[in-house]
Design a protein around this motif. Structure first.
Motif, short mmCIF file in Angstrom:
data_model
loop_
_atom_site.label_atom_id
_atom_site.label_comp_id
_atom_site.label_asym_id
_atom_site.label_seq_id
_atom_site.Cartn_x
_atom_site.Cartn_y
_atom_site.Cartn_z
N ASN A 38 -1.98 -13.18 3.67
CA ASN A 38 -3.70 -13.00 3.32
C ASN A 38 -4.22 -13.54 2.05
O ASN A 38 -4.37 -12.58 1.65
N LYS A 89 -9.44 -8.03 2.48
CA LYS A 89 -9.20 -6.49 3.65
C LYS A 89 -8.65 -5.59 2.77
O LYS A 89 -7.02 -5.97 2.77
N PHE A 111 -6.86 -3.54 4.94
CA PHE A 111 -5.73 -3.51 6.29
C PHE A 111 -4.44 -4.44 5.54
O PHE A 111 -3.49 -3.64 5.34
N ASP A 134 -5.21 -8.14 10.22
CA ASP A 134 -6.44 -7.75 9.07
C ASP A 134 -7.17 -6.80 9.90
O ASP A 134 -8.28 -6.73 9.37
N ASN A 135 -6.93 -6.59 11.36
CA ASN A 135 -7.39 -5.26 12.21
C ASN A 135 -7.08 -4.24 12.42
O ASN A 135 -5.71 -4.92 12.89
N ARG A 136 -7.65 -3.28 13.08
CA ARG A 136 -7.62 -2.52 13.35
C ARG A 136 -6.05 -2.44 14.50
O ARG A 136 -5.57 -2.45 14.97
N LYS A 137 -7.14 -3.33 16.03
CA LYS A 137 -6.23 -3.34 17.47
C LYS A 137 -5.01 -4.41 17.05
O LYS A 137 -4.09 -3.69 17.70
N TYR A 167 -4.95 4.95 5.49
CA TYR A 167 -3.71 3.91 6.46
C TYR A 167 -2.94 4.91 7.30
O TYR A 167 -2.58 4.78 8.34
#
Lengths: 432, 471
Positions: free
Chosen positions: B209, B226, B228, B316-319, B440
């Protein structure tokens, strides 16, 4: 980089080696009296006397933590718990972790900075030397060796040797002789041999590798024969490569009574060194009598790659009875590649007993000698249950000759087996 | 009652303490072993010239198998990257796992593919293969495209294994960026190992990323912008450079990352190929291969190389990250339960006595113990039974340990392959490592617990893993 790591370790040890209580005196004399006073208030807890002044950093910290714990609750169960009793241990590790964290940050940034500076310096010297070498190789006379500024320094020598090695790997003929002249005239050989003599094994391996190509061939290298049987694999391999280059007339002398296993990686490097240095082919058949199986395998491979015909076919046929599968496989491959005639019946006799890999080699032999007929195909098909082998057999039949391609078409027409039909279609459509 | 309560809390306290000492101790041991191993590897490879393999008659024949599902945007560039690898003796098998977009069509057009009759020796059963394509252009003679009904990643890999006829296979994710010399590095240990049969080799995976990528090639390495993905850089460094390298040394590896790994094809097929009923197919395969070898009495080895061989895009996102971790936990549980016979079984050597118990106690049980410890702490806090100075001392200890461990992984990364150029990038990693235990790690524990619950409920689905794609 290693020096920095050592410095960090020494720094850490020095911190721990400081005399007890010196932290209080050295760093914070002003606060000492108040700290000591606080400690003295808790003498009944620590169970110590005025000796508190002789305590070290860890004891001081434990004492402070214990004081806070006891102030918060005077519960006896807390004091009995293992967590409570291990507080000094936790504190000791915490100090160690903090020191590690700080040291790592310092090391990472220092290493980065040093690496950056060094790579800039290296590239400057590299570019400068490259220009001089280009000029010398393209325009100068062989004996008109140019000067290389700063060559007294180790780093400069290292860079020049590296450049010579890379160039010598890529160019041949007169220009390579020029490189050899340069190597001799610049007196690089003593530097290189000194590195081999005094360096630790990774350095030894790198400089021995340099010796394995032509421009570095001149001059004697002490101990090289001994190093070919070194216990360290890297040193052993690269000294063998250097030995081949320096003693082309007895290239594989080190294989006599050789106790280590020659891995495929070693064999590959040795073969490449022979090719690169145009080494005359030694008597490879003598190594077939070695007690070392890996040496026998290597000899069989070299016989095949160099196409060295056997005086008697039995010299090779003997090995198809060898208990080691790899030896048998290499023996079969060598027999096929040397195209030793009249072994069809022996192959047929051994066919069922052998592995798929060996069977494929046998079929290659039949194909090469145009002995694969529709009848033989039927014969093998009856014996063979493995579809991979049937497919290989059909492929070989197709590749054998134009007539046998017709036979494959005939098999396609005649067979009712959908798998064989699919195999035939695949072979016909994917043939290049 | 008071005595009972005290006795009860002492037992729980001591259990948590011993568990924590065991886990931190094992991490420290792994750190030391991996440091030693990395150092040795770096020294050993100072003189190694991998390019000699290219022209060698001993170079192993390799099939690169890459399953693809709805990769329309990147399929052409990614196949090109695979066709341009530095290796001589290899072919590329792309398995289109029933994509619903135009991935197949794009590949057909770009590489001049046409359908051919192709005999597939179905050693592993898979969903039906619709067609096999090969290029009419000789430049792409080593490319084969298999189009099959959708059956999942494992099924696609099995189809690729059936199509391949080479001795070794490299299984990888087609949407990742592979280093051009990856095959050389993966093949070298197969040539150099002679004492034991080498059945699988893995390589370090890095986070791509924010990196600059052009035509399937990595142009510039950067630390992700980012939070995450940046944390995952440290997580991957810890997992690969410390965990797997040290387990490789002890021959106790249970997993070769599904992103990239090279396998002895005969051993894969002999052990039954990838299991389609699991979501942790990469781990399950390695465990089954090793089990198969032990049961056949073959002395073998599985190793990990510290070289960064592949760059992959991480969630890169929580979900999506939550879904991925949930799946990883389910995969771990699946493998551990399917192969429970290995647990402290000396018949399975270092795998049964070291690797498996470690995964059982410290990979599967760790989040459960953590959440249990947290609930216990909350209860004690409500009962007013917490000695706060002692609590904060221990908390600080654990925090500093976690931090030191992460810092060591960053140090190892820097001293070995130093993927990032600027000191600022390292500073960002250090700062992220400081925030990780608070921002995290609790999420990871939560996702792992959810993974446990999902597994017990019988959830075996992969879940959607939408990626943003490279820029």
């Amino acid at each position: 980089m290693r020096r920095i790591l050592w410095l960090a370790i020494i720094f850490t040890l020095l911190i721990y080696a400081r005399p007890a209580n010196s932290w209080i005196y050295a760093s914070d004399k002003g606060k000492m009296t108040s700290d000591t006073a606080c400690m003295e208030d808790d003498l009944e807890f620590t169970g110590q006397t005025e000796d508190v002044r002789k305590m070290g950093l860890l004891e001081d910290m434990s004492d402070v933590v214990y004081r806070y714990i006891n102030r918060y609750s005077d519960n006896s169960s807390v004091k009995r718990s293992l967590f409570y009793r291990l507080v000094p241990f936790f504190l000791a590790l915490m100090v160690l972790f903090v020191l590690s964290i700080v040291s790592i940050m310092i090391v990472v940034f220092t290493v980065k900075k040093l690496r950056y500076n060094r790579s800039r310096k290296r590239s400057r010297i590299w570019n400068n030397y490259r220009d001089i070498l280009v000029e010398y190789l393209n325009h100068n006379n062989e004996h008109d060796v140019p000067g290389f500024p700063g060559l007294d320094h180790q780093l400069h020598k290292k860079i020049l040797i590296r450049q010579l090695y890379e160039l010598a790997n890529a160019i041949y003929g007169k220009k390579q002789l020029k490189l050899q002249e340069l190597y001799e005239r610049k007196n690089l050989h003593p530097y290189l041999t000194r590195k081999i003599r005094t360096g630790w094994w990774p350095i030894k391996a790198v400089y021995l590798k340099y010796l394995s190509i032509r421009p570095f061939r001149e001059g004697s290298v002490k101990d090289i024969a001994r190093l070919t049987k070194s216990r360290n694999h890297q040193v052993r391999l690269y000294s063998q490569l250097a030995f081949i280059s320096h003693h082309p007339d007895q290239a594989f002398a080190f294989l006599d009574g050789y106790d280590y296993t020659l891995s495929e990686w070693d064999q590959m490097n040795l073969y490449e060194a022979m090719i690169h240095n145009s080494i005359p082919i030694p008597d490879l058949y003598q190594y077939l009598h070695s007690d070392n199986v890996s040496v026998v395998i290597f000899a069989l491979r070299l016989i095949r790659w160099y196409y060295v015909k056997a005086r008697e076919p039995e010299e090779l046929l003997y090995f198809i009875h060898h208990p080691n599968h790899q030896v048998r496989l290499e023996a079969y491959k060598t027999i096929v590649d040397l195209n030793i005639r009249g072994v069809e019946d022996i192959f047929r006799y051994h066919y069922l007993k052998e592995s798929v890999a060996v069977k494929k080699v046998m079929i290659d032999y039949f194909e090469r000698n145009k002995k694969l007929s529709k009848e033989l195909y039927q014969e093998i098909l009856e014996l063979e249950g493995d579809k991979e082998m049937v497919f290989y057999l059909l492929q070989s039949l197709h590749n054998q000759s134009f007539n046998s391609q017709e036979e494959l078409h005939a098999i396609l027409e005649e067979t009712d087996d959908p798998a064989i039909q699919a195999m035939c279609r695949h072979i016909i459509e994917n043939a290049y | 009652m008071g005595n009972f309560f005290e006795g009860f809390t002492t037992v729980i306290d001591n259990f948590i303490l011993f568990y924590s000492i065991a886990i931190t101790g094992s991490y420290l041991i792994l750190g030391v072993i991996s440091g030693y191993n990395l150092n040795r590897y770096m020294r050993r490879n100072r003189a190694t010239d991998y390019h000699k393999i290219i022209n060698s008659p001993l170079a192993p024949e390799i099939s690169v198998i890459a399953p693809c599902y709805n990769e329309s945007g990147s399929i052409v560039a990614n196949i090109r990257a695979l066709l341009n690898l530095h290796y001589n003796n290899y072919d590329v098998i792309i398995v289109n796992d029933g994509s619903t977009d135009d991935s197949l069509q794009r590949a057909i057009e770009a590489y001049e593919l046409e359908q051919v009759s192709f005999y597939i020796n179905e050693k592993l059963s898979t969903e039906q293969v619709r067609a096999v394509y090969r290029s009419t252009n000789k430049a792409y003679h080593n490319l084969t495209m298999v189009d099959k009904e959708n059956g999942g990643k494992s099924d696609a890999l099995n189809a690729g294994l059936n199509v391949s006829d080479n001795s070794y296979v490299v299984c990888l994710d087609v949407d990742s960026i592979i280093e051009h010399d990856a095959l050389l590095k993966l093949a070298q240990p197969f040539l150099d190992h002679h004492k034991k049969r080498l059945i699988a080799v893995g390589g370090v995976v890095h986070v791509a990323n924010s990196c600059k990528i052009e035509k399937g090639r990595l142009i510039e390495r950067r630390v992700p912008g980012k939070f995450f993905p940046r944390i995952q850089v440290i997580e991957y460094a810890r997992a690969f450079l410390i965990g797997r390298i040290s387990w490789s040394r002890m021959n106790g590896l249970l997993i070769i990352s599904g992103a990239i790994g090279m396998f002895d094809r005969e051993a894969v097929i002999g052990s039954g190929g990838y299991l389609t009923e699991t979501v942790g197919e990469d781990m399950e395969l390695v465990v089954r291969m090793r089990r198969y070898m032990y049961e056949k009495g073959v002395r073998h080895k599985v190793i990990y190389l510290p070289d960064p061989l592949l760059w992959t895009e991480v969630p890169d996102n929580r979900k999506i990250l939550g879904r991925q971790r949930n799946r990883w936990m389910r995969g771990t549980m699946d493998t551990l339960f399917v192969h429970k016979k290995l647990f402290f079984n000396p018949k399975y050597g270092s795998l049964g006595m070291l690797g498996y118990p470690y995964w059982f106690f410290f990979e599967w049980l760790a989040p459960i113990v953590e959440i249990f410890g947290f609930l216990y702490f909350l209860t004690m806090a409500m009962l007013g039974a917490i000695n706060w100075p002692l609590f904060f001392t221990i908390l600080l200890f654990i925090y500093l340990f976690a931090l030191a461990f992460s810092f060591f992984s960053i140090l190892y990364d820097e001293l070995t392959f130093h993927p990032y150029q600027s000191p600022r990038e390292n500073m960002r990693l250090f700062l992220s490592a400081m925030a990780e235990p608070f921002l995290y790690h609790p999420l990871v524990v939560y996702w792992s617990i959810r993974g446990n619950i999902s597994y017990l409920r019988g959830n075996r689905a992969w879940g959607s893993m939408k990626r943003a794609g490279f820029t």
